[in-house]
Design an enzyme around this catalytic site. Structure first.
Site, short mmCIF file in Angstrom:
data_model
loop_
_atom_site.label_atom_id
_atom_site.label_comp_id
_atom_site.label_asym_id
_atom_site.label_seq_id
_atom_site.Cartn_x
_atom_site.Cartn_y
_atom_site.Cartn_z
N LYS A 12 31.52 22.27 -27.23
CA LYS A 12 32.53 22.77 -26.46
C LYS A 12 33.60 23.42 -27.45
O LYS A 12 32.96 24.15 -28.49
CB LYS A 12 33.31 21.73 -25.54
CG LYS A 12 32.38 21.21 -24.53
CD LYS A 12 33.02 20.14 -23.55
CE LYS A 12 31.93 19.63 -22.63
NZ LYS A 12 32.45 18.97 -21.37
N HIS A 97 28.80 26.75 -16.42
CA HIS A 97 29.41 25.53 -16.71
C HIS A 97 30.74 25.36 -15.92
O HIS A 97 31.53 26.12 -15.71
CB HIS A 97 29.64 25.38 -18.31
CG HIS A 97 30.02 23.74 -18.43
ND1 HIS A 97 31.45 23.37 -18.41
CD2 HIS A 97 29.35 22.91 -19.21
CE1 HIS A 97 31.13 22.05 -18.45
NE2 HIS A 97 30.09 21.67 -19.09
N GLU A 164 25.25 19.09 -12.71
CA GLU A 164 26.49 18.72 -13.28
C GLU A 164 27.53 18.54 -12.29
O GLU A 164 28.26 19.60 -12.20
CB GLU A 164 26.92 19.68 -14.42
CG GLU A 164 25.87 19.52 -15.55
CD GLU A 164 26.53 19.80 -17.01
OE1 GLU A 164 26.38 18.87 -17.99
OE2 GLU A 164 27.79 20.36 -17.08
N GLY A 234 28.46 15.99 -23.78
CA GLY A 234 29.53 16.71 -24.13
C GLY A 234 30.32 15.75 -24.94
O GLY A 234 30.30 15.85 -26.53
P1 PGA Z 1 30.75 15.16 -20.68
O1 PGA Z 1 30.48 16.65 -20.68
O2 PGA Z 1 29.42 14.47 -21.42
O3 PGA Z 1 32.04 14.82 -21.54
O4 PGA Z 1 31.16 14.65 -19.35
C1 PGA Z 1 29.26 17.11 -20.15
C2 PGA Z 1 29.45 18.57 -19.93
O5 PGA Z 1 30.42 19.18 -20.13
O6 PGA Z 1 28.28 18.99 -19.38
#
Ligand code: PGA
Length: 264
Positions: A12, A97, A164, A234
């Site tokens: 990210k 996303h 997701e 993430g």
């Molecule tokens: P996270 O993010 O593991 O922090 O929930 C996952 C993602 O953004 O796809």
């Protein structure tokens, strides 16, 4: 033949200098062993794609971009094109996303999917409902139709679908979907894709992964109860210790299933 499991590390906007990006990659670049059945895809911010790609020497690592603009070049202030991320070393591109949903709609995502596939890269297309309310299945189906309506089935093996659910991502409550919820979503997703691509073979070529509040404490549930083919992380994407534990759990599970298949 069983496909390789994917571990997608989405950094990210959490890395803010070239030095930090290269150091982070170097700290995780040996998490996956050379003779592994896993492939790790590291997705740095665009700024550092090239520098991180230059560090890749282990064949089990690949670089992904977190998004890309579908035109090759042009008057698009502030955008980064698919040609640019490809030339910087990306083999994968994350698209759709939920953290980008306020910047694009699914028509934009569809254009990006087509452009990534035509540029011989793999598209990691995120889909998932906002909430598990009475409309969640319809929402998921619509996202698939909108994202893949112009995609010929010959590209199926360049597609990864990341389920997701928006409610499970980056949540402070650490609220991942359960394996039952994942299986329910997969039933909807695979049925719809089969309708769209009109063949089971195409759907079998696509890889299906899960993302949302994952860590080393909860991935076993999916490996035990689903046929998940990888994970997108993430929050823990910066933690070599947690990634190493996840890698070991995935490898152990792979071995166990291989032995079980041989009836040993
Ligand atoms: P996270 O993010 O593991 O922090 O929930 C996952 C993602 O953004 O796809």
């Amino acid at each position: 033949m069983k496909k390789r499991m994917l571990l997608v590390a989405n950094w990210k906007m959490n890395v803010v200098s070239e030095k930090e990006a290269v150091n982070l990659f170097n700290s995780i670049k040996n998490v996956i062993a050379r003779n592994s059945t896993i492939e790790m895809i590291v997705c740095p911010p665009h700024m550092y794609l090239n520098q991180v790609a230059q560090q890749v020497i282990n064949p089990h690592y690949n670089i992904g971009a977190q998004d890309a603009f579908p035109d090759e070049s042009g008057n698009r202030t502030g955008e980064t094109s698919i040609a640019m991320v490809k030339n910087a070393g990306a083999k994968y591109v994350i698209l759709g996303h939920s953290e980008r949903a306020h910047l694009e709609d699914r028509t934009d995502v569809a254009r990006k999917v087509t452009a990534v596939l035509e540029n011989e890269m793999t598209a990691i297309v995120c889909v998932g409902e906002q909430q598990r309310d009475k409309n969640w299945k319809k929402e998921l189906v619509q996202q698939l139709r909108d994202s893949f309506n112009r995609v010929p089935k010959k590209y199926a093996d360049q597609i990864v679908i990341a389920y997701e659910p928006a409610w499970a991502i980056s949540s402070d409550k650490k609220n991942p979907a359960t394996s039952t919820q994942y299986n329910e979503a997969m039933e909807v997703i695979k049925k719809e894709l089969q309708k769209m691509f009109k063949t089971l073979k195409a759907v079998e070529s696509i890889r299906f992964i899960y993302g949302g509040s994952l860590d080393d404490k909860n991935i076993e549930e999916y490996m035990k109860n689903t046929d998940v083919e990888g994970f997108l992380v993430g929050r823990v994407a910066h933690d070599p210790r947690i990634l190493m534990t996840m890698f070991r759990l995935i490898e152990d599970d792979f071995e166990k299933k291989a032995l079980a298949a041989l009836n040993l």
